[in-house]
Motif scaffolding. Structure first.
Motif, PDB file in Angstrom:
ATOM      1  N   LYS A   1      14.929   7.922 -10.601  1.00  0.00           N
ATOM      2  CA  LYS A   1      14.098   8.403  -9.602  1.00  0.00           C
ATOM      3  C   LYS A   1      13.383   7.464  -8.895  1.00  0.00           C
ATOM      4  N   LEU A   2      12.827   6.454  -9.854  1.00  0.00           N
ATOM      5  CA  LEU A   2      12.011   5.346  -9.120  1.00  0.00           C
ATOM      6  C   LEU A   2      12.930   4.602  -8.232  1.00  0.00           C
ATOM      7  N   ARG A   3      14.070   4.275  -8.905  1.00  0.00           N
ATOM      8  CA  ARG A   3      14.866   3.328  -7.759  1.00  0.00           C
ATOM      9  C   ARG A   3      15.198   4.017  -6.595  1.00  0.00           C
ATOM     10  N   ALA A   4      15.502   5.390  -6.563  1.00  0.00           N
ATOM     11  CA  ALA A   4      15.636   6.095  -5.155  1.00  0.00           C
ATOM     12  C   ALA A   4      14.489   6.157  -4.445  1.00  0.00           C
ATOM     13  N   LEU A   5      13.159   6.093  -5.132  1.00  0.00           N
ATOM     14  CA  LEU A   5      12.059   6.018  -4.257  1.00  0.00           C
ATOM     15  C   LEU A   5      12.007   4.656  -3.558  1.00  0.00           C
ATOM     16  N   ALA A   6      12.089   3.604  -4.458  1.00  0.00           N
ATOM     17  CA  ALA A   6      12.311   2.412  -3.925  1.00  0.00           C
ATOM     18  C   ALA A   6      13.099   2.107  -2.685  1.00  0.00           C
TER      19      ALA A   6
ATOM     20  N   GLU B   1       0.944  -1.171   0.027  1.00  0.00           N
ATOM     21  CA  GLU B   1       0.054   0.162   0.011  1.00  0.00           C
ATOM     22  C   GLU B   1       0.662   1.202  -0.044  1.00  0.00           C
ATOM     23  N   GLN B   2       1.843   1.166   0.822  1.00  0.00           N
ATOM     24  CA  GLN B   2       2.781   2.442   0.840  1.00  0.00           C
ATOM     25  C   GLN B   2       3.338   2.537  -0.366  1.00  0.00           C
ATOM     26  N   ALA B   3       3.752   1.424  -0.971  1.00  0.00           N
ATOM     27  CA  ALA B   3       4.389   1.687  -2.208  1.00  0.00           C
ATOM     28  C   ALA B   3       3.520   2.242  -3.337  1.00  0.00           C
ATOM     29  N   LEU B   4       2.478   1.767  -3.514  1.00  0.00           N
ATOM     30  CA  LEU B   4       1.246   2.021  -4.380  1.00  0.00           C
ATOM     31  C   LEU B   4       1.260   3.668  -4.401  1.00  0.00           C
ATOM     32  N   GLU B   5       1.087   4.122  -3.001  1.00  0.00           N
ATOM     33  CA  GLU B   5       0.645   5.422  -2.830  1.00  0.00           C
ATOM     34  C   GLU B   5       1.862   6.417  -3.274  1.00  0.00           C
ATOM     35  N   ALA B   6       3.117   5.969  -3.044  1.00  0.00           N
ATOM     36  CA  ALA B   6       4.228   6.730  -3.401  1.00  0.00           C
ATOM     37  C   ALA B   6       4.434   6.719  -4.863  1.00  0.00           C
ATOM     38  N   TYR B   7       4.362   5.456  -5.471  1.00  0.00           N
ATOM     39  CA  TYR B   7       4.319   5.528  -6.649  1.00  0.00           C
ATOM     40  C   TYR B   7       3.374   6.572  -7.549  1.00  0.00           C
ATOM     41  N   GLU B   8       2.321   6.366  -7.223  1.00  0.00           N
ATOM     42  CA  GLU B   8       1.100   7.128  -7.624  1.00  0.00           C
ATOM     43  C   GLU B   8       1.218   8.770  -7.612  1.00  0.00           C
ATOM     44  N   GLN B   9       1.963   8.962  -6.546  1.00  0.00           N
ATOM     45  CA  GLN B   9       2.370  10.550  -6.587  1.00  0.00           C
ATOM     46  C   GLN B   9       3.304  10.878  -7.460  1.00  0.00           C
ATOM     47  N   ALA B  10       4.205   9.729  -7.835  1.00  0.00           N
ATOM     48  CA  ALA B  10       5.155  10.068  -8.713  1.00  0.00           C
ATOM     49  C   ALA B  10       4.453   9.807 -10.254  1.00  0.00           C
TER      50      ALA B  10
END
Lengths: 151, 151
Positions: A99-104, A16-25
């Motif tokens: 950016k996505l790798r940093a986000l992960a 859930e946390q990942a989905l939310e963060a990716y969605e913001q991206a």
DNA sequence: TATTGTTATACTCTATAACTATA
DNA sequence: TATAGTTATAGAGTATAACAATA
């Protein structure tokens, strides 16, 4: 409170946390996985991408449509076999992937929050042990694009 | 292979295994949870059951229909307020619950398979630590019907 | 006929919103 | 009008099946 119960709930929370963060991206973990695959081998056919990620080919079409709209990938018919599309990641795509790798990494660090380094290593080792039994091909699998972003 | 990736996959695997085993028993983990709640306090109103499990009231109707068909619960209009249904677990329901509890223990034991006792305790402790941060009210929560069977 | 990419269809889960009967 | 239970509707997500172009 059983261990498997905690596993299910924590896995769900992490997702859930990942989905939310990716969605913001503006993207989805699926997009991350596709970009990561394309970044490994520069040109891929759609079937190869789908197979390497375990995605359905129909599912991949929409993902590539969205990535192409954002200019993160390019599709081109293969002149040798006009049924095939050659897909490659663009410069913007590479930047987005970084950016996505940093986000992960950030998400991982946040989620493990209060655990110190040793306890993180311990947890990881225990989970890997379970994974070797329950997640096919997970024990000996290298860090690959397929698992960089999940789904 | 990140720790959160392993958490997601292992949680998913545990859930899948549980669903499959419950399905072979002709029930769903949801049914287990409802029976467990009813076994704690013998008579409950449907709203109270739904609230204590965090289920939707509409969702609960179907679950109770199925349990009632199998003779595991009984519904009865409350004479004092005919809008309410009094739900109670039957003797057959108690027997079914005992079997489901045994099944859950078996599933847990199978899933942790090759981990010895000390490593199981260690894993549980680490997961509880994460849960206290990520799963609301999980840290101080007693083993309750709500978490006996998950979803 | 077989394959690649594409599109359409159907199914599961869940969340939300009507609806009824009682209060 | 408000509430308890019920039923119906709609949405996300995913799996499956048809389809058009090419081989």
């Amino acid at each position: 409170m059983s261990t498997t119960f905690l596993l299910k709930r924590l896995g769900f929370a992490a997702k859930e946390q990942a989905l939310e963060a990716y969605e913001q991206a503006g993207l989805h973990p699926y997009h991350h996985a596709v970009l990561a695959v394309l970044d490994e081998g520069s040109r891929e056919t759609q079937g190869a991408i789908a197979d390497s990620l375990g995605y359905d080919r129909g599912q991949l079409v929409g993902l590539l449509d969205e990535l192409e709209e954002r200019g993160l990938v390019e599709r081109q018919r293969d002149p040798a076999d006009r049924r095939r599309q050659s897909v490659r990641i663009t410069q913007d795509g590479k930047r987005a992937l970084a950016k996505l790798r940093a986000l992960a990494l950030q998400l991982e660090d946040d989620f493990l929050g209060r655990l110190d380094k040793d306890r993180r290593a311990l947890l990881r080792e225990l989970l890997r042990e379970l994974a070797s039994e329950h997640i096919p091909h997970c024990a000996f699998q290298q860090q690959s694009a397929a698992v960089a972003a999940d789904g």
